[in-house]
Design an enzyme around this catalytic site. Structure first.
Site, mmCIF file in Angstrom:
data_model
loop_
_atom_site.group_PDB
_atom_site.id
_atom_site.type_symbol
_atom_site.label_atom_id
_atom_site.label_comp_id
_atom_site.label_asym_id
_atom_site.label_seq_id
_atom_site.Cartn_x
_atom_site.Cartn_y
_atom_site.Cartn_z
ATOM 1 N N ASN A 198 0.832 -1.213 0.000
ATOM 2 C CA ASN A 198 0.000 0.000 0.000
ATOM 3 C C ASN A 198 0.863 1.258 0.000
ATOM 4 O O ASN A 198 0.558 2.230 -0.706
ATOM 5 C CB ASN A 198 -0.935 -0.002 1.219
ATOM 6 N N LEU B 216 -7.594 7.661 2.189
ATOM 7 C CA LEU B 216 -8.513 6.676 2.788
ATOM 8 C C LEU B 216 -7.812 5.341 3.037
ATOM 9 O O LEU B 216 -8.191 4.576 3.934
ATOM 10 C CB LEU B 216 -9.710 6.454 1.857
ATOM 11 N N THR B 217 -6.805 5.057 2.228
ATOM 12 C CA THR B 217 -6.166 3.728 2.254
ATOM 13 C C THR B 217 -5.610 3.374 3.634
ATOM 14 O O THR B 217 -4.983 4.195 4.284
ATOM 15 C CB THR B 217 -5.028 3.690 1.205
ATOM 16 N N ASN B 218 -5.854 2.148 4.049
ATOM 17 C CA ASN B 218 -5.372 1.671 5.350
ATOM 18 C C ASN B 218 -3.952 1.121 5.289
ATOM 19 O O ASN B 218 -3.539 0.650 4.230
ATOM 20 C CB ASN B 218 -6.314 0.573 5.857
ATOM 21 N N ARG C 124 -20.759 5.776 12.429
ATOM 22 C CA ARG C 124 -21.133 4.449 12.954
ATOM 23 C C ARG C 124 -21.605 4.575 14.399
ATOM 24 O O ARG C 124 -22.641 4.036 14.785
ATOM 25 C CB ARG C 124 -19.921 3.499 12.872
ATOM 26 N N HIS D 263 -7.369 5.109 13.457
ATOM 27 C CA HIS D 263 -8.488 4.327 12.905
ATOM 28 C C HIS D 263 -8.199 2.851 13.168
ATOM 29 O O HIS D 263 -7.825 2.099 12.273
ATOM 30 C CB HIS D 263 -8.589 4.616 11.399
HETATM 31 N N1 LIG Z 1 -10.059 5.003 6.190
HETATM 32 C C1 LIG Z 1 -11.221 4.372 6.151
HETATM 33 O O1 LIG Z 1 -12.137 4.746 6.886
HETATM 34 C C2 LIG Z 1 -11.432 3.233 5.211
HETATM 35 C C3 LIG Z 1 -12.718 2.737 4.974
HETATM 36 C C4 LIG Z 1 -12.872 1.737 4.009
HETATM 37 C C5 LIG Z 1 -11.779 1.244 3.321
HETATM 38 N N2 LIG Z 1 -10.548 1.726 3.619
HETATM 39 C C6 LIG Z 1 -9.353 1.269 2.905
HETATM 40 O O2 LIG Z 1 -9.416 1.744 1.567
HETATM 41 C C7 LIG Z 1 -8.612 0.905 0.735
HETATM 42 C C8 LIG Z 1 -9.388 0.490 -0.486
HETATM 43 O O3 LIG Z 1 -10.435 -0.379 -0.075
HETATM 44 P P1 LIG Z 1 -11.404 -0.973 -1.164
HETATM 45 O O4 LIG Z 1 -12.407 -1.828 -0.451
HETATM 46 O O5 LIG Z 1 -11.923 0.132 -2.050
HETATM 47 O O6 LIG Z 1 -10.400 -1.901 -1.955
HETATM 48 P P2 LIG Z 1 -10.571 -2.449 -3.434
HETATM 49 O O7 LIG Z 1 -9.638 -3.624 -3.528
HETATM 50 O O8 LIG Z 1 -12.014 -2.636 -3.762
HETATM 51 O O9 LIG Z 1 -10.068 -1.255 -4.357
HETATM 52 C C9 LIG Z 1 -8.722 -0.936 -4.474
HETATM 53 C C10 LIG Z 1 -8.547 -0.251 -5.818
HETATM 54 O O10 LIG Z 1 -7.188 0.163 -5.953
HETATM 55 C C11 LIG Z 1 -6.800 -0.085 -7.287
HETATM 56 N N3 LIG Z 1 -5.339 -0.176 -7.361
HETATM 57 C C12 LIG Z 1 -4.542 -1.198 -6.964
HETATM 58 N N4 LIG Z 1 -3.250 -0.919 -7.223
HETATM 59 C C13 LIG Z 1 -3.219 0.314 -7.808
HETATM 60 C C14 LIG Z 1 -2.178 1.137 -8.318
HETATM 61 N N5 LIG Z 1 -0.912 0.745 -8.261
HETATM 62 N N6 LIG Z 1 -2.526 2.316 -8.856
HETATM 63 C C15 LIG Z 1 -3.806 2.726 -8.898
HETATM 64 N N7 LIG Z 1 -4.847 1.991 -8.418
HETATM 65 C C16 LIG Z 1 -4.542 0.793 -7.888
HETATM 66 C C17 LIG Z 1 -7.473 -1.386 -7.635
HETATM 67 O O11 LIG Z 1 -7.582 -1.525 -9.031
HETATM 68 C C18 LIG Z 1 -8.848 -1.189 -6.977
HETATM 69 O O12 LIG Z 1 -9.749 -0.531 -7.858
HETATM 70 C C19 LIG Z 1 -8.177 -0.257 1.620
HETATM 71 O O13 LIG Z 1 -6.876 -0.003 2.104
HETATM 72 C C20 LIG Z 1 -9.201 -0.218 2.755
HETATM 73 O O14 LIG Z 1 -8.731 -0.852 3.927
HETATM 74 C C21 LIG Z 1 -10.352 2.710 4.541
HETATM 75 O O1 LIG Z 2 -10.784 -1.639 5.355
HETATM 76 C C1 LIG Z 2 -10.985 -2.017 6.510
HETATM 77 O O2 LIG Z 2 -10.315 -2.910 7.049
HETATM 78 C C2 LIG Z 2 -12.116 -1.424 7.307
HETATM 79 C C3 LIG Z 2 -12.276 0.045 7.083
HETATM 80 O O3 LIG Z 2 -11.192 0.763 7.611
HETATM 81 C C4 LIG Z 2 -13.559 0.538 7.699
HETATM 82 O O4 LIG Z 2 -13.517 1.149 8.772
HETATM 83 O O5 LIG Z 2 -14.628 0.276 7.118
#
Ligand SMILES: NC(=O)c1ccc[n+]([C@@H]2O[C@H](COP(=O)([O-])OP(=O)(O)OC[C@H]3O[C@@H](n4cnc5c(N)ncnc54)[C@H](O)[C@@H]3O)[C@@H](O)[C@H]2O)c1
Ligand SMILES: O=C(O)C[C@H](O)C(=O)O
Length: 217
Positions: A4, A27-29, A60, A84
């Site tokens: 990531n 947003l990414t974790n 939530r 988070h």
């Molecule tokens: N902060 C928060 O509150 C929160 C909430 C929800 C999800 N998340 C995090 O958000 C992230 C994404 O979750 P998701 O469910 O959408 O995942 P996902 O797997 O559905 O989507 C990830 C996207 O990233 C793209 N991707 C991968 N490598 C890439 C690159 N090198 N360049 C450009 N794009 C690339 C993929 O094609 C995909 O569309 C995760 O890390 C998840 O844990 C955080």
């Molecule tokens: O992606 C996750 O692991 C959970 C996400 O951070 C969320 O809070 O929905």
């Protein structure tokens, strides 16, 4: 985590190249550490690199309280501080239903259960989905933050902010109450915390620092 972080670096380089005056919301974790990584990679000032978690975690919390009281979620306010993760800090003392302190409406044990469910909220959805993370509520949270910035609304929203002494922490990104407006993150709001709340926040900071350390290695 390193996968990531690598993706964040690549994407950040392109963002800086093609949109040098933008504000980035990460947003990414693991989102606290990834926001820090984007801050470093972008070279942007701190007010233009923000992370999202508090709007989602607070929504939530508000939803669970609304279900418990059988009232509209619109009338519930609250704040979730910290990283988070499982030790985020939902602040009951600053949470209200229609202006009435929650502590006077619900017993402590029930509030504790709601706090715990909030902490596990992301994991609860991940396990229900079986594959991937929550997407509707995180997207709605990003929209709230983006609108606050694009429309210069100066909204008070929790966001992952770079701290330089606020709450006693230095050189890390952490979820805190902020003002979001035309300049991005305009201000960090410092709340008075009790010793217990500060201890909980310290624990959350330790978890964020632990992740940041892994990222550094
Ligand atoms: N902060 C928060 O509150 C929160 C909430 C929800 C999800 N998340 C995090 O958000 C992230 C994404 O979750 P998701 O469910 O959408 O995942 P996902 O797997 O559905 O989507 C990830 C996207 O990233 C793209 N991707 C991968 N490598 C890439 C690159 N090198 N360049 C450009 N794009 C690339 C993929 O094609 C995909 O569309 C995760 O890390 C998840 O844990 C955080
Ligand atoms: O992606 C996750 O692991 C959970 C996400 O951070 C969320 O809070 O929905």
């Amino acid at each position: 985590m390193s996968t990531n972080a690598g993706i964040m670096n690549t994407i950040t380089r392109d963002i800086v190249k093609y949109s040098p005056d933008c504000t980035i919301i990460v947003l990414t974790n693991p989102v606290d550490a990834m926001t820090y990584a984007v801050f470093q990679a972008s070279g942007f000032p701190k007010h233009r690199v923000i992370g999202q978690s508090g709007v989602l975690d607070t929504s939530r919390f508000r939803t669970f309280v609304a279900h418990e009281l059988n009232v509209s979620v619109k009338d519930i306010t609250g704040f979730v501080l910290g990283g988070h993760g499982d030790d985020m800090v939902p602040l009951i003392r600053y949470s209200y239903a229609g202006g009435i302190p929650l502590e006077t409406l619900l017993p402590k044990d029930r509030l504790d259960e709601i706090v715990e469910r909030t902490r596990q909220g992301g994991g609860e959805i991940v396990s229900l989905l079986g594959d991937g993370s929550a997407y509707y509520a995180p997207a709605a949270s990003l929209i709230q933050m983006t609108e606050a910035i694009l429309k210069d609304q100066r909204r008070i929203l929790p966001a992952i902010a770079y701290l330089e002494g606020e709450y006693g922490y230095h050189d890390l990104y952490l979820g805190v109450p902020t003002i979001l407006g035309g300049n991005g993150l305009e201000e960090v709001i410092e709340l008075q915390l009790t010793a217990d709340e500060k201890a909980q926040l310290d624990q959350s900071v330790q978890s964020v620092k632990h992740v940041m350390k892994i990222l550094d290695e």
